[in-house]
Design a protein around this motif. Structure first.
Motif, PDB file in Angstrom:
ATOM      1  N   PRO A 111       0.828  -1.238  -0.065  1.00 36.40           N
ATOM      2  CA  PRO A 111      -0.056   0.024   0.079  1.00 36.40           C
ATOM      3  C   PRO A 111       0.857   1.200   0.017  1.00 36.40           C
ATOM      4  N   VAL A 112       0.351   2.262  -0.766  1.00 36.37           N
ATOM      5  CA  VAL A 112       1.111   3.500  -0.841  1.00 36.37           C
ATOM      6  C   VAL A 112      -0.048   4.687  -0.420  1.00 36.37           C
ATOM      7  N   HIS A 113       0.077   5.308   0.437  1.00 36.28           N
ATOM      8  CA  HIS A 113      -0.913   6.122   0.851  1.00 36.28           C
ATOM      9  C   HIS A 113      -0.677   7.552   0.330  1.00 36.28           C
ATOM     10  N   ALA A 114      -1.752   7.910  -0.573  1.00 38.15           N
ATOM     11  CA  ALA A 114      -1.748   9.187  -1.218  1.00 38.15           C
ATOM     12  C   ALA A 114      -2.750  10.014  -0.683  1.00 38.15           C
ATOM     13  N   TYR A 115      -3.802   9.533  -0.834  1.00 33.38           N
ATOM     14  CA  TYR A 115      -5.227  10.031  -0.112  1.00 33.38           C
ATOM     15  C   TYR A 115      -6.000   9.306   0.519  1.00 33.38           C
ATOM     16  N   ASP A 116      -6.840   9.406   1.509  1.00 33.32           N
ATOM     17  CA  ASP A 116      -7.769   8.723   1.878  1.00 33.32           C
ATOM     18  C   ASP A 116      -8.924   8.088   1.115  1.00 33.32           C
ATOM     19  N   VAL A 117      -9.230   9.019  -0.125  1.00 31.12           N
ATOM     20  CA  VAL A 117     -10.245   8.594  -1.038  1.00 31.12           C
ATOM     21  C   VAL A 117      -9.524   8.545  -2.226  1.00 31.12           C
ATOM     22  N   ILE A 118      -9.630   7.637  -3.336  1.00 25.75           N
ATOM     23  CA  ILE A 118      -9.049   7.743  -4.483  1.00 25.75           C
ATOM     24  C   ILE A 118     -10.367   7.504  -5.618  1.00 25.75           C
ATOM     25  N   VAL A 119     -10.468   8.676  -6.305  1.00 27.06           N
ATOM     26  CA  VAL A 119     -11.491   8.376  -7.443  1.00 27.06           C
ATOM     27  C   VAL A 119     -11.037   8.220  -8.901  1.00 27.06           C
ATOM     28  N   THR A 120     -11.693   7.754  -9.614  1.00 25.57           N
ATOM     29  CA  THR A 120     -11.600   7.754 -11.211  1.00 25.57           C
ATOM     30  C   THR A 120     -13.052   7.919 -11.757  1.00 25.57           C
ATOM     31  N   ARG A 121     -12.699   8.388 -13.054  1.00 23.69           N
ATOM     32  CA  ARG A 121     -14.198   8.609 -13.928  1.00 23.69           C
ATOM     33  C   ARG A 121     -13.662   8.690 -15.339  1.00 23.69           C
ATOM     34  N   THR A 122     -14.552   7.842 -16.116  1.00 24.64           N
ATOM     35  CA  THR A 122     -14.098   7.945 -17.626  1.00 24.64           C
ATOM     36  C   THR A 122     -15.229   8.340 -18.346  1.00 24.64           C
ATOM     37  N   PRO A 123     -15.019   8.502 -19.336  1.00 24.49           N
ATOM     38  CA  PRO A 123     -16.397   8.903 -20.407  1.00 24.49           C
ATOM     39  C   PRO A 123     -17.508   7.978 -20.579  1.00 24.49           C
ATOM     40  N   ARG A 124     -16.973   6.511 -20.537  1.00 26.41           N
ATOM     41  CA  ARG A 124     -17.881   5.489 -21.031  1.00 26.41           C
ATOM     42  C   ARG A 124     -18.472   5.215 -19.598  1.00 26.41           C
ATOM     43  N   TYR A 125     -19.612   4.440 -19.785  1.00 30.19           N
ATOM     44  CA  TYR A 125     -20.305   3.995 -18.537  1.00 30.19           C
ATOM     45  C   TYR A 125     -20.886   4.714 -17.429  1.00 30.19           C
ATOM     46  N   ARG A 126     -21.409   5.721 -17.539  1.00 29.96           N
ATOM     47  CA  ARG A 126     -21.638   6.863 -16.838  1.00 29.96           C
ATOM     48  C   ARG A 126     -23.127   6.454 -16.284  1.00 29.96           C
ATOM     49  N   ASN A 127     -23.414   7.543 -15.139  1.00 30.35           N
ATOM     50  CA  ASN A 127     -24.724   7.558 -14.569  1.00 30.35           C
ATOM     51  C   ASN A 127     -24.935   8.848 -14.165  1.00 30.35           C
ATOM     52  N   ALA A 128     -25.922   9.897 -14.725  1.00 31.59           N
ATOM     53  CA  ALA A 128     -26.044  11.287 -14.763  1.00 31.59           C
ATOM     54  C   ALA A 128     -26.748  11.299 -13.116  1.00 31.59           C
ATOM     55  N   ASN A 129     -27.005  10.567 -12.327  1.00 31.88           N
ATOM     56  CA  ASN A 129     -27.579  10.663 -11.151  1.00 31.88           C
ATOM     57  C   ASN A 129     -26.317  10.590 -10.068  1.00 31.88           C
ATOM     58  N   PHE A 130     -25.250  10.326 -10.190  1.00 36.13           N
ATOM     59  CA  PHE A 130     -24.028  10.130  -9.412  1.00 36.13           C
ATOM     60  C   PHE A 130     -23.639  11.373  -8.827  1.00 36.13           C
TER      61      PHE A 130
END
Length: 233
Positions: A111-130
């Motif tokens: 494990p390498v701690h950068a942030y408590d929460v790691i997020v990612t999001r790509t253009p495909r497979y999205r949900n407008a309600n998120f």
């Protein structure tokens, strides 16, 4: 007896194929490009990014890019969609059931701690309600983004500024996810890594592409309608 496997991708599909390779007793993995079969195609650069993480698994002997097709039944996972998520589809090619993907299949990740929460999001497979902006505001100062520069810029433009976390290959990606307390993402290769680690995560579920990426387990919260009970970190 160790076996030979082949796969044309995409990258997340390869991560989801690993429980099957492990269930078969392990072996060598040959990756090749199959034009028109995948969204992004396979090349040497992608294989190089995958290699450090794959070779860290004791059931993978070697990983190579092949310029010619060396197909195997493993690559027929697309014909087994009725079996559920992508890991289950791969398992079905060899006659295995879901029990082989219940335990984490990505190990030897420091494990390498950068942030408590790691997020990612790509253009495909999205949900407008998120509620991505709510996530940024709730975890302000504790959240970092992994992904390509264009994905990062689009995310910040729409949801507010967050730091970009450098991850040059899939091992580095796995390390920063493993070092976090929570991963948030849509149906991406990074989400496949988080599932392989059995990490705590929130998944943005795409209404038109949901079954292949749904894993119902403790620690995995699936967001279908934008209503989330946010984890306390």
């Amino acid at each position: 007896m160790r076996m030979y496997f082949s796969h044309s991708g995409d990258l997340g599909d390869i991560i989801y194929s690993l429980p099957t390779i492990r269930a078969c007793g392990g072996g060598s993995l040959y990756l090749f490009n199959w034009p028109g079969k995948t969204a992004h195609g396979m090349d040497q650069g992608k294989v190089d990014r995958l290699k450090p993480l794959l070779l860290a698994q004791d059931y993978i002997d070697e990983v190579e890019f092949r310029t010619h097709a060396t197909d195997s039944p493993l690559n027929g996972f697309r014909h087994h969609a009725v079996h559920g998520n992508l890991a289950d589809c791969h398992l079905a090619t060899q006659g295995f059931d879901w029990r082989h993907r219940v335990e984490r299949w990505l190990n030897n990740v420091e494990p390498v701690h950068a942030y408590d929460v790691i997020v990612t999001r790509t253009p495909r497979y999205r949900n407008a309600n998120f509620p991505w902006r709510e996530a940024v505001e709730r975890y302000s100062g504790r959240i970092g983004f992994v992904g390509f520069q264009d994905e990062y810029m689009a995310f910040c433009d729409e949801n507010g500024e967050v730091p970009l976390v450098q991850a040059n290959n899939f091992m580095e990606l796995a390390q920063v996810i493993e070092g976090s307390k929570l991963f948030i993402g849509n149906a991406t290769a990074a989400t496949a890594v988080a599932e392989g680690l059995k990490h705590d995560m929130l998944v943005e579920v795409c209404p038109s592409y949901h079954t292949p990426c749904v894993f119902q387990r403790l620690g995995c919260v699936l967001c279908w309608d934008g209503k989330i009970e946010w984890p306390k970190l």
